[in-house]
Design a protein around this motif. Sequence first.
Motif, PDB file in Angstrom:
ATOM      1  N   ASN A  67      44.131  25.898  46.678  1.00  0.00           N
ATOM      2  CA  ASN A  67      43.175  26.061  45.581  1.00  0.00           C
ATOM      3  C   ASN A  67      43.898  26.661  44.382  1.00  0.00           C
ATOM      4  OD1 ASN A  67      40.910  25.156  47.067  1.00  0.00           O
ATOM      5  ND2 ASN A  67      40.653  27.184  47.968  1.00  0.00           N
ATOM      6  N   ILE A  68      43.618  26.129  43.212  1.00  0.00           N
ATOM      7  CA  ILE A  68      44.253  26.612  41.992  1.00  0.00           C
ATOM      8  C   ILE A  68      43.170  27.133  41.048  1.00  0.00           C
ATOM      9  CG2 ILE A  68      45.702  26.053  40.006  1.00  0.00           C
ATOM     10  CD1 ILE A  68      45.796  23.748  42.987  1.00  0.00           C
ATOM     11  N   TYR A  69      43.287  28.396  40.663  1.00  0.00           N
ATOM     12  CA  TYR A  69      42.357  29.027  39.727  1.00  0.00           C
ATOM     13  C   TYR A  69      43.053  29.126  38.378  1.00  0.00           C
ATOM     14  CZ  TYR A  69      40.106  30.333  44.112  1.00  0.00           C
ATOM     15  OH  TYR A  69      39.510  30.306  45.343  1.00  0.00           O
ATOM     16  N   GLN A  70      42.414  28.607  37.333  1.00  0.00           N
ATOM     17  CA  GLN A  70      43.037  28.547  36.013  1.00  0.00           C
ATOM     18  C   GLN A  70      42.161  29.245  34.975  1.00  0.00           C
ATOM     19  OE1 GLN A  70      43.335  24.208  35.872  1.00  0.00           O
ATOM     20  NE2 GLN A  70      45.526  24.341  36.323  1.00  0.00           N
ATOM     21  N   TYR A  71      42.800  30.071  34.125  1.00  0.00           N
ATOM     22  CA  TYR A  71      42.082  30.838  33.110  1.00  0.00           C
ATOM     23  C   TYR A  71      42.853  30.766  31.797  1.00  0.00           C
ATOM     24  CZ  TYR A  71      40.254  32.891  37.431  1.00  0.00           C
ATOM     25  OH  TYR A  71      39.716  33.082  38.684  1.00  0.00           O
ATOM     26  N   VAL A  72      42.122  30.651  30.701  1.00  0.00           N
ATOM     27  CA  VAL A  72      42.719  30.693  29.373  1.00  0.00           C
ATOM     28  C   VAL A  72      42.146  31.901  28.644  1.00  0.00           C
ATOM     29  CG1 VAL A  72      42.977  29.514  27.150  1.00  0.00           C
ATOM     30  CG2 VAL A  72      43.029  28.193  29.290  1.00  0.00           C
ATOM     31  N   TYR A  73      43.044  32.753  28.105  1.00  0.00           N
ATOM     32  CA  TYR A  73      42.643  33.966  27.413  1.00  0.00           C
ATOM     33  C   TYR A  73      43.066  33.890  25.949  1.00  0.00           C
ATOM     34  CZ  TYR A  73      41.916  35.971  32.045  1.00  0.00           C
ATOM     35  OH  TYR A  73      41.471  36.224  33.319  1.00  0.00           O
ATOM     36  N   THR A  74      42.139  34.162  25.065  1.00  0.00           N
ATOM     37  CA  THR A  74      42.429  34.243  23.634  1.00  0.00           C
ATOM     38  C   THR A  74      42.649  35.711  23.280  1.00  0.00           C
ATOM     39  OG1 THR A  74      40.911  32.399  23.295  1.00  0.00           O
ATOM     40  CG2 THR A  74      41.652  33.597  21.335  1.00  0.00           C
ATOM     41  N   MET A  75      43.878  36.063  22.934  1.00  0.00           N
ATOM     42  CA  MET A  75      44.209  37.445  22.648  1.00  0.00           C
ATOM     43  C   MET A  75      43.814  37.799  21.213  1.00  0.00           C
ATOM     44  SD  MET A  75      45.279  37.581  25.643  1.00  0.00           S
ATOM     45  CE  MET A  75      45.543  39.349  25.709  1.00  0.00           C
ATOM     46  N   ASP A  76      43.303  39.008  21.020  1.00  0.00           N
ATOM     47  CA  ASP A  76      42.874  39.456  19.695  1.00  0.00           C
ATOM     48  C   ASP A  76      44.010  39.412  18.684  1.00  0.00           C
ATOM     49  OD1 ASP A  76      40.429  39.856  20.793  1.00  0.00           O
ATOM     50  OD2 ASP A  76      40.526  42.047  20.812  1.00  0.00           O
ATOM     51  N   SER A  77      45.241  39.620  19.151  1.00  0.00           N
ATOM     52  CA  SER A  77      46.394  39.665  18.252  1.00  0.00           C
ATOM     53  C   SER A  77      46.971  38.293  17.962  1.00  0.00           C
ATOM     54  CB  SER A  77      47.481  40.563  18.849  1.00  0.00           C
ATOM     55  OG  SER A  77      47.795  40.136  20.161  1.00  0.00           O
ATOM     56  N   GLY A  78      46.395  37.231  18.517  1.00  0.00           N
ATOM     57  CA  GLY A  78      46.857  35.913  18.117  1.00  0.00           C
ATOM     58  C   GLY A  78      47.127  34.923  19.220  1.00  0.00           C
ATOM     59  N   PRO A  79      48.003  35.237  20.174  1.00  0.00           N
ATOM     60  CA  PRO A  79      48.425  34.229  21.139  1.00  0.00           C
ATOM     61  C   PRO A  79      47.310  33.821  22.106  1.00  0.00           C
ATOM     62  CG  PRO A  79      49.951  36.070  21.091  1.00  0.00           C
ATOM     63  CD  PRO A  79      48.740  36.484  20.336  1.00  0.00           C
ATOM     64  N   VAL A  80      47.517  32.691  22.714  1.00  0.00           N
ATOM     65  CA  VAL A  80      46.658  32.218  23.791  1.00  0.00           C
ATOM     66  C   VAL A  80      47.486  32.225  25.062  1.00  0.00           C
ATOM     67  CG1 VAL A  80      45.285  30.295  24.657  1.00  0.00           C
ATOM     68  CG2 VAL A  80      45.354  30.778  22.199  1.00  0.00           C
ATOM     69  N   LEU A  81      47.030  32.949  26.078  1.00  0.00           N
ATOM     70  CA  LEU A  81      47.742  33.029  27.343  1.00  0.00           C
ATOM     71  C   LEU A  81      46.991  32.262  28.422  1.00  0.00           C
ATOM     72  CD1 LEU A  81      48.840  36.783  27.532  1.00  0.00           C
ATOM     73  CD2 LEU A  81      50.181  34.807  26.782  1.00  0.00           C
ATOM     74  N   THR A  82      47.729  31.538  29.232  1.00  0.00           N
ATOM     75  CA  THR A  82      47.159  30.827  30.370  1.00  0.00           C
ATOM     76  C   THR A  82      47.643  31.478  31.651  1.00  0.00           C
ATOM     77  OG1 THR A  82      47.130  28.760  29.122  1.00  0.00           O
ATOM     78  CG2 THR A  82      46.927  28.597  31.514  1.00  0.00           C
ATOM     79  N   TYR A  83      46.698  31.774  32.536  1.00  0.00           N
ATOM     80  CA  TYR A  83      47.003  32.380  33.830  1.00  0.00           C
ATOM     81  C   TYR A  83      46.534  31.431  34.922  1.00  0.00           C
ATOM     82  CZ  TYR A  83      46.370  35.394  37.937  1.00  0.00           C
ATOM     83  OH  TYR A  83      46.399  35.918  39.209  1.00  0.00           O
TER      84      TYR A  83
END
Length: 202
Positions: free
Chosen positions: A56-72
């Motif tokens: 099983n693969i759990y995927q999350y996208v986070y929009t950081m307040d300081s600019g970048p977008v991180l994918t976990y």
Amino acid sequence: MNKIILTSLIALLSSCASPHINVNDYTLSITLENNRTINAYGNKSFERKINLSNINIYQYVYTMDSGPVLTYEDAIVATQYRLNYGIPQIIDIVFTDYNVKSISHKGNIHFFKLTNYHETLYLIVDNMNKKRVKLVYGFDKKTFESLYNAIVNNDRNIVLENFTKKKRTLAFDPETYINSSWNQKNIILDGILTKVTPSLYK
């Protein structure tokens, strides 16, 4: 939107210490011991779960307040199976649209640079005994190199600045920030997983 804090915790590695990527409801972190060097805040913009044969693969996208977008991404293997290859080969299979360069690793943490005609991704992978892998990408080059120096080179004096803003924004679907390609072909034809004998998992 769920708030997230990205926290890198940097400390001098002992002979038996190994860094880990950790996540809970509000914190995504790269930790060694208890020296906090960076905090960043953001929102969970997207999440999904991919159910494949014995993984099983759990995927999350986070929009950081300081600019970048991180994918976990968090890939968890079923009890009677394990990952069949080393981490570099698995990353090469899963990120089919990229040329994969393995930079180095320290303990269970691996650093990669992924490139194609359109972009460069800086990827950090946590290999948990071939039963689970955690991936984080979307770092800018400077932050990625700072994390690398802190973890691989044991640099305790490094100061990680807050994330610099990037030109990319979430003006379009946040799902597009997921760059991996987990699918049944990975599992069946590419043979990412292998069954373990009872003596190995009892």
